[in-house]
Design a protein around this motif. Structure first.
Motif, short mmCIF file in Angstrom:
data_model
loop_
_atom_site.label_atom_id
_atom_site.label_comp_id
_atom_site.label_asym_id
_atom_site.label_seq_id
_atom_site.Cartn_x
_atom_site.Cartn_y
_atom_site.Cartn_z
N LEU A 89 0.83 -1.20 0.00
CA LEU A 89 0.00 0.00 0.00
C LEU A 89 0.87 1.26 0.00
CD1 LEU A 89 -2.58 -1.11 2.73
CD2 LEU A 89 -2.64 -1.55 0.27
N ASP A 90 0.39 2.31 -0.64
CA ASP A 90 1.10 3.59 -0.66
C ASP A 90 1.01 4.23 0.72
OD1 ASP A 90 2.06 6.13 -1.02
OD2 ASP A 90 1.05 6.46 -2.94
N ARG A 91 2.10 4.19 1.44
CA ARG A 91 2.09 4.60 2.84
C ARG A 91 1.87 6.09 3.03
NH1 ARG A 91 4.13 0.69 6.24
NH2 ARG A 91 4.90 2.24 7.73
N ASP A 92 2.10 6.89 1.98
CA ASP A 92 1.92 8.34 2.11
C ASP A 92 0.48 8.78 1.90
OD1 ASP A 92 4.60 8.82 2.66
OD2 ASP A 92 5.13 8.92 0.54
N ARG A 93 -0.35 7.90 1.38
CA ARG A 93 -1.76 8.23 1.16
C ARG A 93 -2.58 7.90 2.39
NH1 ARG A 93 -3.96 6.47 -4.79
NH2 ARG A 93 -2.34 7.45 -6.07
N ALA A 97 -7.82 7.91 0.26
CA ALA A 97 -7.23 8.22 -1.04
C ALA A 97 -6.86 6.94 -1.78
CB ALA A 97 -6.01 9.11 -0.87
N PHE A 98 -6.34 5.96 -1.04
CA PHE A 98 -5.99 4.68 -1.68
C PHE A 98 -7.23 3.99 -2.21
CE2 PHE A 98 -5.63 0.05 -1.33
CZ PHE A 98 -4.57 -0.19 -2.20
N LEU A 99 -8.28 3.93 -1.41
CA LEU A 99 -9.51 3.26 -1.84
C LEU A 99 -10.21 4.04 -2.95
CD1 LEU A 99 -10.86 2.01 1.61
CD2 LEU A 99 -9.79 0.65 -0.21
N SER A 123 -9.63 8.11 7.28
CA SER A 123 -8.96 9.41 7.29
C SER A 123 -7.47 9.31 7.62
CB SER A 123 -9.65 10.34 8.30
OG SER A 123 -9.44 9.86 9.63
N ARG A 124 -7.03 8.20 8.16
CA ARG A 124 -5.65 8.08 8.61
C ARG A 124 -4.73 7.69 7.47
NH1 ARG A 124 -5.18 4.39 13.74
NH2 ARG A 124 -3.06 5.26 13.62
N ARG A 125 -3.48 8.20 7.54
CA ARG A 125 -2.47 7.81 6.58
C ARG A 125 -2.10 6.35 6.79
NH1 ARG A 125 2.12 9.86 7.77
NH2 ARG A 125 3.14 9.53 5.77
N ILE A 126 -1.85 5.66 5.70
CA ILE A 126 -1.54 4.24 5.77
C ILE A 126 -0.28 3.99 6.60
CG2 ILE A 126 -0.81 2.25 4.38
CD1 ILE A 126 -2.85 3.23 2.26
N ARG A 131 -0.52 -3.17 11.54
CA ARG A 131 -0.58 -4.26 10.56
C ARG A 131 -2.02 -4.70 10.33
NH1 ARG A 131 -1.07 -7.11 6.98
NH2 ARG A 131 0.02 -9.04 6.42
N GLY A 132 -2.79 -4.83 11.38
CA GLY A 132 -4.17 -5.25 11.24
C GLY A 132 -5.02 -4.25 10.48
N ASN A 133 -4.81 -2.97 10.72
CA ASN A 133 -5.59 -1.95 10.02
C ASN A 133 -5.18 -1.84 8.55
OD1 ASN A 133 -7.55 -0.83 11.88
ND2 ASN A 133 -5.80 -0.10 13.08
N ARG A 134 -3.90 -2.05 8.25
CA ARG A 134 -3.51 -2.10 6.84
C ARG A 134 -4.17 -3.28 6.14
NH1 ARG A 134 1.59 -1.15 9.07
NH2 ARG A 134 2.37 -3.22 8.44
N GLN A 135 -4.30 -4.39 6.86
CA GLN A 135 -4.98 -5.56 6.29
C GLN A 135 -6.46 -5.25 6.01
OE1 GLN A 135 -3.24 -7.96 5.32
NE2 GLN A 135 -4.44 -9.83 5.16
#
Length: 321
Positions: A89-93, A97-99, A123-126, A131-135
Motif C-alpha cells: 500500500l502507498d504509505r503516504d496516502r 485516497a488509496f480506496l 482518514s488516517r495515513r496508511i 498491521r491489522g488496520n492495513r490488512q
C-alpha cells in the motif's frame, strides 16, 4: 467452465523451483484452499495465475481467460479481487485516497458497507496504521467491487479473532452470491472452517487435493484407553499406531481399521475408552513425510512476508513464496 483451471503449471526462478507441474481446478461457487507452510509455493502459484509472473511451462485460465495472455489476463483481473500476502500500500496516502484510486479503476459498490463492517478509519495515513488496520484496507480493496473471483493470500494475517470471524462471514456471503474463492493459508483452522476442498502444497508440488473431511480422516483417531491389567508396550507397537504413550492411561493416534483396533483391545479389560478425531495438524503432516517427487531444489521465490495468524499455523517463520 471452471473459475480457475491450472494445467501442469511450473515456475522456476533460474534453477530454483517455485512451483512444478501443478494442476487443479476451482469450480464456480467453491472455496478452494491452498494449504502449506511458508515457502511451499502458494504465493508463486497465485501470482502466476494472475499473470504477474510468467510461467516456465504449463498454463492456466481465470474465468475462462488465458492467464499468460496480457489482454485476457487483464480482462480476468477486472472481475477478480486480489489480496496479496504482504499488501504493498502507498504509505503516504490516506486509506480513503488509496480506496478512491482503487474505486476509480474497478468500482466500489460495496465499499461503504465493508468500511463499516471492518471498522476502518479512512482518514488516517496508511503509514500510521497498524498491521491489522492495513490488512483491513487491503480487504476492502479486494472485495469492494463485488468480484466474481477472489484470490486471497494469507487473508487474516494481522486481524484479531473477531475480525477473522467477520472475514469468514464475508467470504460465505460472497460465495452464496455466486463468487468463487482461492484462499492461501498456513492456518489450518481457517482452511477447515471456510474451504470445500484443499490443495496441499509441499516444496512447490501439489501433493494432494482433498475435501476437508477427507483430510481430517487421514489424521486418524486419537485413542485414550485405561485397562485393568498391566500393559506391555510391545503389544501396542503395531501397524496403525502412532504417537504411542504408555502410562496409567495408554494413548495413541490410530490410523488403521476399527476392527483391528477392537481386536487389539480385546485382550484387555477396558475400564475407560475415549476415541476422538485427531487434530487437523496431524492429517496435514502426513503429507510431509517421505520424499517429494520431481527435481530437487526449493526455497527462493518472492517473499510474501506474511505472518502466522492465530493458532494452528503449519511450519515456522521463514519466507513464503
Amino acid at each position: 467452465m471452471s473459475a480457475i483451471e491450472c494445467r501442469n503449471l511450473s515456475k522456476y526462478y533460474g534453477d530454483v523451483r517455485g512451483i512444478e507441474d501443478v494442476s487443479f481446478a476451482v469450480q464456480n461457487g467453491e472455496v478452494f484452499g491452498f494449504l502449506g507452510p511458508n515457502g511451499a509455493g502458494k504465493t508463486t502459484a497465485i501470482r502466476t495465475l494472475l499473470g504477474f509472473l510468467s510461467p516456465t511451462s504449463g498454463g492456466a485460465t481465470l474465468l475462462g481467460n488465458d492467464a499468460a495472455d496480457p489482454v485476457e489476463s487483464r480482462r480476468a483481473r477486472e472481475r477478480t479481487g486480489y489480496l496479496p500476502g504482504d499488501p504493498g500500500l502507498d504509505r503516504d496516502r490516506t486509506a480513503k485516497a488509496f480506496l478512491d484510486h482503487q474505486a476509480a479503476l474497478r468500482g466500489a459498490s460495496s465499499r461503504e458497507d465493508l468500511v463499516d463492517r471492518f471498522g476502518l478509519d479512512e482518514s488516517r495515513r496508511i503509514a500510521e496504521l497498524s498491521r491489522g488496520n492495513r490488512q483491513k484496507v487491503a480487504l476492502v480493496a479486494a472485495f469492494m467491487h463485488d468480484p466474481d473471483l477472489l484470490l486471497l493470500d494469507e487473508p487474516t494475517s494481522g486481524l484479531d479473532p473477531l475480525l477473522q470471524e467477520e472475514f469468514a462471514a464475508l467470504v460465505r456471503e460472497r460465495v452464496d452470491d455466486g463468487a468463487s474463492v482461492l484462499l492461501s493459508s498456513h492456518v489450518l483452522g481457517e482452511v477447515a472452517a471456510l474451504c470445500d476442498r484443499v490443495g496441499v502444497l509441499r516444496e512447490g508440488h501439489l501433493v494432494a487435493v482433498e475435501s476437508v473431511s477427507d483430510l481430517r480422516s487421514r489424521g486418524g483417531k486419537q485413542v485414550r484407553v485405561r485397562v485393568a491389567e498391566g500393559v506391555d508396550r510391545d503389544d501396542f507397537e503395531v501397524r496403525g499406531i502412532m504417537n504411542l504413550r504408555v502410562g496409567e492411561t495408554v494413548s495413541f493416534t490410530w490410523t488403521g481399521e476399527y476392527d483391528d483396533l477392537i481386536d487389539l483391545l480385546s485382550g484387555y479389560t477396558v475400564l475407560d475408552l475415549d476415541v476422538v478425531d485427531a487434530p487437523l495438524e496431524e492429517a496435514f503432516m502426513t503429507f510431509y513425510d517421505g520424499d517429494v517427487p520431481g527435481p530437487t531444489g526449493s526455497g527462493g521465490g518472492e517473499s510474501s512476508g506474511s505472518d502466522a495468524a492465530g493458532s494452528g499455523a503449519v511450519g515456522s517463520g521463514g519466507e513464503g513464496r
